[in-house]
Write a protein that holds these residues in place. Sequence first.
Motif, PDB file in Angstrom:
ATOM      1  N   GLY A  23      56.672  56.459  72.650  1.00  0.00           N
ATOM      2  CA  GLY A  23      55.803  57.610  72.838  1.00  0.00           C
ATOM      3  C   GLY A  23      55.140  58.091  71.570  1.00  0.00           C
ATOM      4  O   GLY A  23      54.217  58.906  71.624  1.00  0.00           O
ATOM      5  N   VAL A  24      55.608  57.612  70.415  1.00  0.00           N
ATOM      6  CA  VAL A  24      55.021  57.985  69.129  1.00  0.00           C
ATOM      7  C   VAL A  24      54.287  56.808  68.502  1.00  0.00           C
ATOM      8  O   VAL A  24      53.144  56.929  68.071  1.00  0.00           O
ATOM      9  CB  VAL A  24      56.109  58.523  68.167  1.00  0.00           C
ATOM     10  N   ILE A  25      54.953  55.664  68.452  1.00  0.00           N
ATOM     11  CA  ILE A  25      54.345  54.453  67.893  1.00  0.00           C
ATOM     12  C   ILE A  25      53.919  53.493  69.002  1.00  0.00           C
ATOM     13  O   ILE A  25      52.851  52.893  68.935  1.00  0.00           O
ATOM     14  CB  ILE A  25      55.325  53.765  66.915  1.00  0.00           C
ATOM     15  N   VAL A  26      54.748  53.339  69.996  1.00  0.00           N
ATOM     16  CA  VAL A  26      54.386  52.506  71.149  1.00  0.00           C
ATOM     17  C   VAL A  26      54.361  53.359  72.416  1.00  0.00           C
ATOM     18  O   VAL A  26      55.203  54.235  72.603  1.00  0.00           O
ATOM     19  CB  VAL A  26      55.348  51.299  71.324  1.00  0.00           C
ATOM     20  N   ASP A  27      53.386  53.101  73.260  1.00  0.00           N
ATOM     21  CA  ASP A  27      53.215  53.878  74.498  1.00  0.00           C
ATOM     22  C   ASP A  27      54.092  53.273  75.587  1.00  0.00           C
ATOM     23  O   ASP A  27      53.610  52.770  76.600  1.00  0.00           O
ATOM     24  CB  ASP A  27      51.746  53.871  74.923  1.00  0.00           C
ATOM     25  N   SER A  28      55.390  53.344  75.369  1.00  0.00           N
ATOM     26  CA  SER A  28      56.329  52.639  76.232  1.00  0.00           C
ATOM     27  C   SER A  28      56.952  53.502  77.315  1.00  0.00           C
ATOM     28  O   SER A  28      57.573  52.973  78.244  1.00  0.00           O
ATOM     29  CB  SER A  28      57.445  52.017  75.386  1.00  0.00           C
ATOM     30  N   GLU A  29      56.817  54.828  77.226  1.00  0.00           N
ATOM     31  CA  GLU A  29      57.440  55.666  78.254  1.00  0.00           C
ATOM     32  C   GLU A  29      56.945  55.323  79.666  1.00  0.00           C
ATOM     33  O   GLU A  29      57.746  55.235  80.596  1.00  0.00           O
ATOM     34  CB  GLU A  29      57.228  57.152  77.949  1.00  0.00           C
ATOM     35  N   PRO A  30      55.641  55.102  79.872  1.00  0.00           N
ATOM     36  CA  PRO A  30      55.213  54.693  81.218  1.00  0.00           C
ATOM     37  C   PRO A  30      55.806  53.356  81.651  1.00  0.00           C
ATOM     38  O   PRO A  30      56.077  53.148  82.841  1.00  0.00           O
ATOM     39  CB  PRO A  30      53.683  54.605  81.095  1.00  0.00           C
ATOM     40  N   VAL A  31      56.021  52.444  80.698  1.00  0.00           N
ATOM     41  CA  VAL A  31      56.627  51.151  81.030  1.00  0.00           C
ATOM     42  C   VAL A  31      58.089  51.342  81.410  1.00  0.00           C
ATOM     43  O   VAL A  31      58.567  50.785  82.411  1.00  0.00           O
ATOM     44  CB  VAL A  31      56.498  50.166  79.850  1.00  0.00           C
ATOM     45  N   TRP A  32      58.811  52.130  80.611  1.00  0.00           N
ATOM     46  CA  TRP A  32      60.201  52.440  80.956  1.00  0.00           C
ATOM     47  C   TRP A  32      60.281  53.059  82.353  1.00  0.00           C
ATOM     48  O   TRP A  32      61.148  52.692  83.152  1.00  0.00           O
ATOM     49  CB  TRP A  32      60.789  53.428  79.943  1.00  0.00           C
ATOM     50  N   GLU A  33      59.396  54.019  82.652  1.00  0.00           N
ATOM     51  CA  GLU A  33      59.445  54.674  83.959  1.00  0.00           C
ATOM     52  C   GLU A  33      59.180  53.661  85.072  1.00  0.00           C
ATOM     53  O   GLU A  33      59.877  53.649  86.092  1.00  0.00           O
ATOM     54  CB  GLU A  33      58.429  55.815  84.032  1.00  0.00           C
ATOM     55  N   GLU A  34      58.173  52.818  84.905  1.00  0.00           N
ATOM     56  CA  GLU A  34      57.850  51.821  85.928  1.00  0.00           C
ATOM     57  C   GLU A  34      59.023  50.873  86.171  1.00  0.00           C
ATOM     58  O   GLU A  34      59.399  50.596  87.325  1.00  0.00           O
ATOM     59  CB  GLU A  34      56.616  51.034  85.492  1.00  0.00           C
TER      60      GLU A  34
END
Length: 229
Positions: A23-34
């Motif tokens: 969420g700061v360096i990589v936009d991974s929160e949406p991937v984690w949620e999916e």
Amino acid sequence: MTGRPPVGQDGAVTDAVVFDLDGVIVDSEPVWEEVRRAYVAAHGGTWQPDTQRRLMGMSTGEWAHYLSGELGVDRTAEQVAAEVVEEMTRRYRDHVPLIDGADQVVRRLAGRWPLGLASSSPTRLIEAALAATGLTDAFGATLSTEQTERGKPAPDVYLSVAGRLGVDPARCAAVEDSSNGVRSAAAAGMRVVAVPHGSYPLDPDAARLATVTLGAIGELTPELVDGLG
């Protein structure tokens, strides 16, 4: 930019900057949620309205037990952790979603301060993300909450990273996107720069803990960090 003006009124000096990863360096929160939503659905569990907010900041062991226990997934916590992380690793092999400009911000700040990384991701995902973004050598200390007793919002990971950098936590700035992350860094005594994700706004209490809140990571400059104290 919102929040208290970053004027460093207490006279403190920033000796190091500690970044969150997801969420700061990589936009991974949406991937984690999916990935976790699909996993819960495939294994007999029920995703709740507040699940994603609760998961953000949990260590691997904590969220695995949460999916297995509270959400009713028909797998052990150990199986949940292994299988979800394996799917995330597969996704990262295909593409690591770097947030625009985040690598440049990290490099600029690394030219001025020692940097640490305090992440809730498993160590293998941290290593994969940093390797893919070319940022491995930018951080003097990198730690996953799977290596600490408690995940965020407890301060453990931030305190440990400050210790590894050899600096006083009170003389560190932390960069966070989630409510639990902000709570964690603030509990460690750090001044917190919040950069919340548009899809996951900060809870009101967490927003009040931030020294300053930015609209995008590109707004994080050495001058702003200097102004924090």
